[in-house]
Design a protein around this motif. Structure first.
Motif, PDB file in Angstrom:
ATOM      1  N   ASN A 181       0.836  -0.988   0.017  1.00 23.86           N
ATOM      2  CA  ASN A 181       0.151  -0.160  -0.107  1.00 23.86           C
ATOM      3  C   ASN A 181       0.887   1.131  -0.024  1.00 23.86           C
ATOM      4  O   ASN A 181       2.243   1.005  -0.222  1.00 23.86           O
ATOM      5  CB  ASN A 181      -1.014   0.022   1.267  1.00 23.86           C
ATOM      6  CG  ASN A 181      -0.280  -0.011   2.502  1.00 23.86           C
ATOM      7  OD1 ASN A 181       0.596   0.540   2.829  1.00 23.86           O
ATOM      8  ND2 ASN A 181      -1.102  -0.239   3.606  1.00 23.86           N
ATOM      9  N   THR A 220      -1.333  -0.507  -4.181  1.00 22.26           N
ATOM     10  CA  THR A 220      -2.667  -0.352  -3.926  1.00 22.26           C
ATOM     11  C   THR A 220      -2.704   1.155  -3.104  1.00 22.26           C
ATOM     12  O   THR A 220      -1.975   1.422  -2.457  1.00 22.26           O
ATOM     13  CB  THR A 220      -3.217  -1.349  -2.835  1.00 22.26           C
ATOM     14  OG1 THR A 220      -2.802  -1.235  -1.561  1.00 22.26           O
ATOM     15  CG2 THR A 220      -3.267  -2.976  -3.333  1.00 22.26           C
ATOM     16  N   GLY A 222      -6.127   2.330  -1.794  1.00 22.69           N
ATOM     17  CA  GLY A 222      -7.564   2.361  -1.223  1.00 22.69           C
ATOM     18  C   GLY A 222      -8.520   2.498  -2.173  1.00 22.69           C
ATOM     19  O   GLY A 222      -8.748   2.094  -3.026  1.00 22.69           O
ATOM     20  N   GLY A 225      -7.999   2.599  -6.226  1.00 21.82           N
ATOM     21  CA  GLY A 225      -7.667   1.590  -6.709  1.00 21.82           C
ATOM     22  C   GLY A 225      -6.194   1.012  -6.402  1.00 21.82           C
ATOM     23  O   GLY A 225      -5.837   0.857  -5.569  1.00 21.82           O
ATOM     24  N   GLY A 252      -6.997  -5.220   2.052  1.00 16.64           N
ATOM     25  CA  GLY A 252      -5.485  -5.711   1.140  1.00 16.64           C
ATOM     26  C   GLY A 252      -5.517  -6.950   1.229  1.00 16.64           C
ATOM     27  O   GLY A 252      -4.748  -7.480   0.430  1.00 16.64           O
ATOM     28  N   ALA A 280     -12.054  -7.035  -3.475  1.00 15.09           N
ATOM     29  CA  ALA A 280     -11.720  -6.046  -2.293  1.00 15.09           C
ATOM     30  C   ALA A 280     -12.893  -5.025  -1.960  1.00 15.09           C
ATOM     31  O   ALA A 280     -13.313  -4.844  -0.659  1.00 15.09           O
ATOM     32  CB  ALA A 280     -10.465  -5.231  -2.231  1.00 15.09           C
TER      33      ALA A 280
END
Ligand code: ADP
Length: 300
Positions: A181, A220, A222, A225, A252, A280
């Motif tokens: 992330n 990633t 959030g 996308g 995640g 997700a």
């Protein structure tokens, strides 16, 4: 086949009005205990989607160990190489406060016993696997050993470098993809802010991560996308589904579990990221981590 080597934690979740200061006692809500841990979450997510999944890890001989084992088997995950060791299971104590800045204490306990020796003992489970999935809630020496030996044996390694930790170059080089992330990306790039607010910034971050040595990268973002990057190709952006986020806990992990299923089925990285984004999105629309993960029919 997909093999996940990683952590299993019983999440102990409490709502509190404010986090206690030194010497202070506060009253919390009723305690909610749910199965979690990045490794187990990812295995359960992949199992729910119909993947042929094996989990390699350790739980304690306390009551939580049984809870964690049952959640895996209920999702159809093979637990032949899930060891029960004397002592406590891993726990995460999660304090939810109204400010939204949740405080989490992870107590690794049994997860410390996921050793190189256990990776070797479970070789039969992963040697012929299409994909091995790793995260960083077990000893880093174990992750390094598993990543490099699996890579050398021709197993595709999905490395989710979470929680953030420094990794040797040969471990990063084994990743295809490295999944992080924005805050984990910033850590790996030496604390440089990911500047991911604009899509161009995120693409540049993904390319910078590629320069650390992995074959491919998935960053990633959030609700924005994910961005993917691979050697010799332009980075691409996959937008998130527009959903009302109810609880992003474990989003995640749902993403990584779904990515593993799609890559093990031979999908290209972009298609795999698109489908992981769909999975997700379902997970963020429901409460809980493992409890929120959909079966394949629910994703359509
Ligand atoms: P982590 O939970 O590991 O911090 P992210 O917050 O980047 O990871 O979320 C992982 C994935 O979950 C995203 O790439 C996206 O597909 C999905 N996701 C997360 N939050 C949302 C949201 N609010 N709406 C839709 N999808 C989301």
């Amino acid at each position: 086949r997909i093999v996940v080597i990683g952590s299993a934690n019983a999440d102990l979740v409490l709502d509190i009005d404010h986090r206690p200061a030194a010497g202070e006692t506060v009253l919390g809500s009723d305690l909610v205990v749910t199965p979690g841990g990045k490794g187990a979450n990812q295995a359960v997510a992949a199992g729910r989607l119909g993947g042929d999944v094996a989990f390699v890890g350790c739980v304690g001989d306390d009551g939580y160990g049984e809870l964690l084992r049952r959640s895996l088997t209920d999702a159809g995950v093979d637990v032949t190489h899930l060891r029960t060791v004397p002592g406590a299971s891993g726990n995460a104590i999660i304090l939810l406060t109204p400010d939204g800045e949740n405080s989490i204490i992870v107590s690794p306990s049994a997860n410390r016993r996921v050793t190189e020796e256990l990776v070797e003992e479970s070789r039969a489970a992963w040697a012929g696997a299409a994909v091995m999935v790793l995260q960083l809630e077990i000893p880093l020496a174990t992750v390094a050993h598993a990543a490099t030996t699996a890579h050398a044996a021709g197993v595709r390694v999905i490395l989710n470098a979470a929680p953030a930790a420094a990794l040797p170059p040969e471990v990063l080089a084994a990743a295809d993809p490295l999944v992080v992330n924005e805050s984990e990306a910033a850590f790996l790039l030496g604390g440089v802010p990911a500047a991911a607010a604009e899509p161009g910034g995120a693409a540049a971050t993904a390319v910078a991560l590629l320069d650390l040595g992995p074959r491919s990268v998935v960053l990633t973002l959030g609700a924005d996308g994910a961005v993917l990057a691979a050697r010799g190709a332009e980075p691409g952006h996959v937008p998130a589904r527009k959903v009302t986020a109810v609880d992003t806990t474990g989003a995640g992990d749902a993403f990584v579990g779904a990515l593993a299923v799609e890559l093990a089925d031979g999908r290209d990285l972009r298609t795999a990221v698109e489908r992981a984004t769909d999975v997700a999105a379902v997970a963020v629309g429901r409460r809980g981590a493992q409890a929120s993960y959909p079966a394949r029919e629910e994703v359509r």
